[in-house]
Design a protein around this motif. Structure first.
Motif, PDB file in Angstrom:
ATOM      1  N   PRO A   7      -1.324  -6.285  23.455  1.00  0.00           N
ATOM      2  CA  PRO A   7      -0.213  -7.097  23.446  1.00  0.00           C
ATOM      3  C   PRO A   7       0.259  -7.687  22.095  1.00  0.00           C
ATOM      4  CG  PRO A   7      -1.366  -7.923  25.349  1.00  0.00           C
ATOM      5  CD  PRO A   7      -2.304  -7.059  24.414  1.00  0.00           C
ATOM      6  N   LEU A   8      -0.807  -7.906  21.158  1.00  0.00           N
ATOM      7  CA  LEU A   8      -0.411  -8.289  19.837  1.00  0.00           C
ATOM      8  C   LEU A   8       0.033  -7.285  19.048  1.00  0.00           C
ATOM      9  CD1 LEU A   8      -4.066 -10.241  19.367  1.00  0.00           C
ATOM     10  CD2 LEU A   8      -1.603 -11.106  19.852  1.00  0.00           C
ATOM     11  N   ILE A   9      -0.415  -5.886  19.166  1.00  0.00           N
ATOM     12  CA  ILE A   9       0.151  -4.683  18.534  1.00  0.00           C
ATOM     13  C   ILE A   9       1.524  -4.287  18.933  1.00  0.00           C
ATOM     14  CG2 ILE A   9      -0.444  -2.314  17.893  1.00  0.00           C
ATOM     15  CD1 ILE A   9      -3.436  -2.958  17.807  1.00  0.00           C
ATOM     16  N   GLY A  10       1.813  -4.254  20.184  1.00  0.00           N
ATOM     17  CA  GLY A  10       2.791  -4.095  20.856  1.00  0.00           C
ATOM     18  C   GLY A  10       2.931  -2.443  21.123  1.00  0.00           C
ATOM     19  N   ALA A  11       4.315  -2.095  21.049  1.00  0.00           N
ATOM     20  CA  ALA A  11       4.503  -0.915  21.568  1.00  0.00           C
ATOM     21  C   ALA A  11       4.285   0.451  20.276  1.00  0.00           C
ATOM     22  CB  ALA A  11       5.788  -0.323  22.167  1.00  0.00           C
ATOM     23  N   THR A  12       3.414   0.173  19.448  1.00  0.00           N
ATOM     24  CA  THR A  12       3.297   0.824  18.258  1.00  0.00           C
ATOM     25  C   THR A  12       2.685   2.184  18.671  1.00  0.00           C
ATOM     26  OG1 THR A  12       3.349  -0.928  16.993  1.00  0.00           O
ATOM     27  CG2 THR A  12       2.650   1.137  16.009  1.00  0.00           C
ATOM     28  N   VAL A  13       3.063   3.525  18.167  1.00  0.00           N
ATOM     29  CA  VAL A  13       2.498   4.805  18.452  1.00  0.00           C
ATOM     30  C   VAL A  13       1.453   4.496  17.727  1.00  0.00           C
ATOM     31  CG1 VAL A  13       2.708   7.346  18.254  1.00  0.00           C
ATOM     32  CG2 VAL A  13       4.816   5.665  18.862  1.00  0.00           C
ATOM     33  N   LEU A  14       0.175   5.357  18.345  1.00  0.00           N
ATOM     34  CA  LEU A  14      -1.046   4.986  17.689  1.00  0.00           C
ATOM     35  C   LEU A  14      -1.046   6.021  16.398  1.00  0.00           C
ATOM     36  CD1 LEU A  14      -4.065   4.229  17.830  1.00  0.00           C
ATOM     37  CD2 LEU A  14      -4.696   6.034  19.150  1.00  0.00           C
ATOM     38  N   LYS A  16       1.289   6.174  14.265  1.00  0.00           N
ATOM     39  CA  LYS A  16       1.884   5.271  13.063  1.00  0.00           C
ATOM     40  C   LYS A  16       1.563   3.791  12.921  1.00  0.00           C
ATOM     41  CE  LYS A  16       6.102   7.735  13.766  1.00  0.00           C
ATOM     42  NZ  LYS A  16       7.595   7.612  13.857  1.00  0.00           N
ATOM     43  N   LEU A  17       0.286   3.595  13.621  1.00  0.00           N
ATOM     44  CA  LEU A  17      -0.434   2.253  13.299  1.00  0.00           C
ATOM     45  C   LEU A  17      -0.821   2.129  12.142  1.00  0.00           C
ATOM     46  CD1 LEU A  17      -1.077  -0.334  14.982  1.00  0.00           C
ATOM     47  CD2 LEU A  17      -3.172   0.729  15.741  1.00  0.00           C
ATOM     48  N   LYS A  18      -0.482   0.950  11.402  1.00  0.00           N
ATOM     49  CA  LYS A  18      -1.181   0.886  10.155  1.00  0.00           C
ATOM     50  C   LYS A  18      -2.050  -0.271  10.065  1.00  0.00           C
ATOM     51  CE  LYS A  18       1.634   3.838   8.159  1.00  0.00           C
ATOM     52  NZ  LYS A  18       1.363   5.182   8.050  1.00  0.00           N
ATOM     53  N   THR A  19      -2.731  -0.406   8.874  1.00  0.00           N
ATOM     54  CA  THR A  19      -3.882  -1.543   8.845  1.00  0.00           C
ATOM     55  C   THR A  19      -3.367  -2.882   8.892  1.00  0.00           C
ATOM     56  OG1 THR A  19      -5.235   0.196   7.298  1.00  0.00           O
ATOM     57  CG2 THR A  19      -5.681  -2.297   7.311  1.00  0.00           C
ATOM     58  N   ALA A  20      -2.204  -3.134   8.099  1.00  0.00           N
ATOM     59  CA  ALA A  20      -1.264  -4.316   8.234  1.00  0.00           C
ATOM     60  C   ALA A  20      -1.084  -4.876   9.437  1.00  0.00           C
ATOM     61  CB  ALA A  20      -0.028  -4.078   7.143  1.00  0.00           C
ATOM     62  N   LYS A  21      -0.701  -4.023  10.361  1.00  0.00           N
ATOM     63  CA  LYS A  21      -0.104  -4.271  11.886  1.00  0.00           C
ATOM     64  C   LYS A  21      -1.713  -4.718  12.327  1.00  0.00           C
ATOM     65  CE  LYS A  21       2.523  -4.360  15.422  1.00  0.00           C
ATOM     66  NZ  LYS A  21       4.056  -4.866  15.532  1.00  0.00           N
ATOM     67  N   ILE A  22      -2.695  -4.157  12.261  1.00  0.00           N
ATOM     68  CA  ILE A  22      -4.038  -4.533  13.047  1.00  0.00           C
ATOM     69  C   ILE A  22      -4.314  -5.895  12.321  1.00  0.00           C
ATOM     70  CG2 ILE A  22      -6.276  -3.838  13.381  1.00  0.00           C
ATOM     71  CD1 ILE A  22      -5.280  -0.781  13.038  1.00  0.00           C
ATOM     72  N   ASP A  23      -4.234  -5.998  11.019  1.00  0.00           N
ATOM     73  CA  ASP A  23      -4.516  -7.186  10.430  1.00  0.00           C
ATOM     74  C   ASP A  23      -3.849  -8.416  10.879  1.00  0.00           C
ATOM     75  OD1 ASP A  23      -6.777  -5.966   8.852  1.00  0.00           O
ATOM     76  OD2 ASP A  23      -5.598  -5.918   7.284  1.00  0.00           O
ATOM     77  N   ALA A  24      -2.534  -8.131  11.014  1.00  0.00           N
ATOM     78  CA  ALA A  24      -1.514  -9.184  11.629  1.00  0.00           C
ATOM     79  C   ALA A  24      -1.888  -9.448  12.918  1.00  0.00           C
ATOM     80  CB  ALA A  24      -0.102  -8.590  11.321  1.00  0.00           C
ATOM     81  N   ALA A  25      -2.206  -8.623  13.833  1.00  0.00           N
ATOM     82  CA  ALA A  25      -2.626  -8.910  15.376  1.00  0.00           C
ATOM     83  C   ALA A  25      -3.827  -9.660  15.357  1.00  0.00           C
ATOM     84  CB  ALA A  25      -2.910  -7.593  15.931  1.00  0.00           C
ATOM     85  N   PHE A  26      -5.103  -9.221  14.305  1.00  0.00           N
ATOM     86  CA  PHE A  26      -5.812 -10.301  14.332  1.00  0.00           C
ATOM     87  C   PHE A  26      -5.934 -11.759  14.066  1.00  0.00           C
ATOM     88  CE2 PHE A  26      -8.886  -6.295  14.134  1.00  0.00           C
ATOM     89  CZ  PHE A  26      -8.785  -6.103  15.374  1.00  0.00           C
ATOM     90  N   SER A  27      -5.019 -11.842  12.825  1.00  0.00           N
ATOM     91  CA  SER A  27      -4.461 -13.183  12.347  1.00  0.00           C
ATOM     92  C   SER A  27      -3.972 -14.010  13.271  1.00  0.00           C
ATOM     93  CB  SER A  27      -3.778 -13.070  11.117  1.00  0.00           C
ATOM     94  OG  SER A  27      -4.496 -12.491   9.952  1.00  0.00           O
TER      95      SER A  27
END
Length: 50
Positions: A7-14, A16-27
Motif C-alpha cells: 500500500p505504501l508503494i502503490g500501483a508502481t510496475v515492478l 519501474k520501481l526506483k530506490t527513492a520510492k522504496i525509501d519513501a515507503a519505509f520513511s
C-alpha cells in the motif's frame, strides 16, 4: 507481524520501481505506518518489511 509495503508503494510496475520510492515507503512506515493511525512503526518492524 510486519505490515505490508505494497500500500505504501502503490500501483508502481515492478520494472519501474526506483530506490527513492522504496525509501519513501519505509520513511512513511516509520512516521505514520500504523493501521490505527496513531503513529509510526518501529525501526525493527520496518526492517522486517524490508
Amino acid at each position: 507481524m510486519p505490515e505490508s509495503v505494497s500500500p505504501l508503494i502503490g500501483a508502481t510496475v515492478l520494472a519501474k520501481l526506483k530506490t527513492a520510492k522504496i525509501d519513501a515507503a519505509f520513511s512513511t512506515a516509520l512516521s505514520s505506518g500504523r493501521r490505527d493511525g496513531t503513529g509510526g512503526l518501529s525501526p525493527r518492524t520496518v526492517h522486517h518489511m524490508r
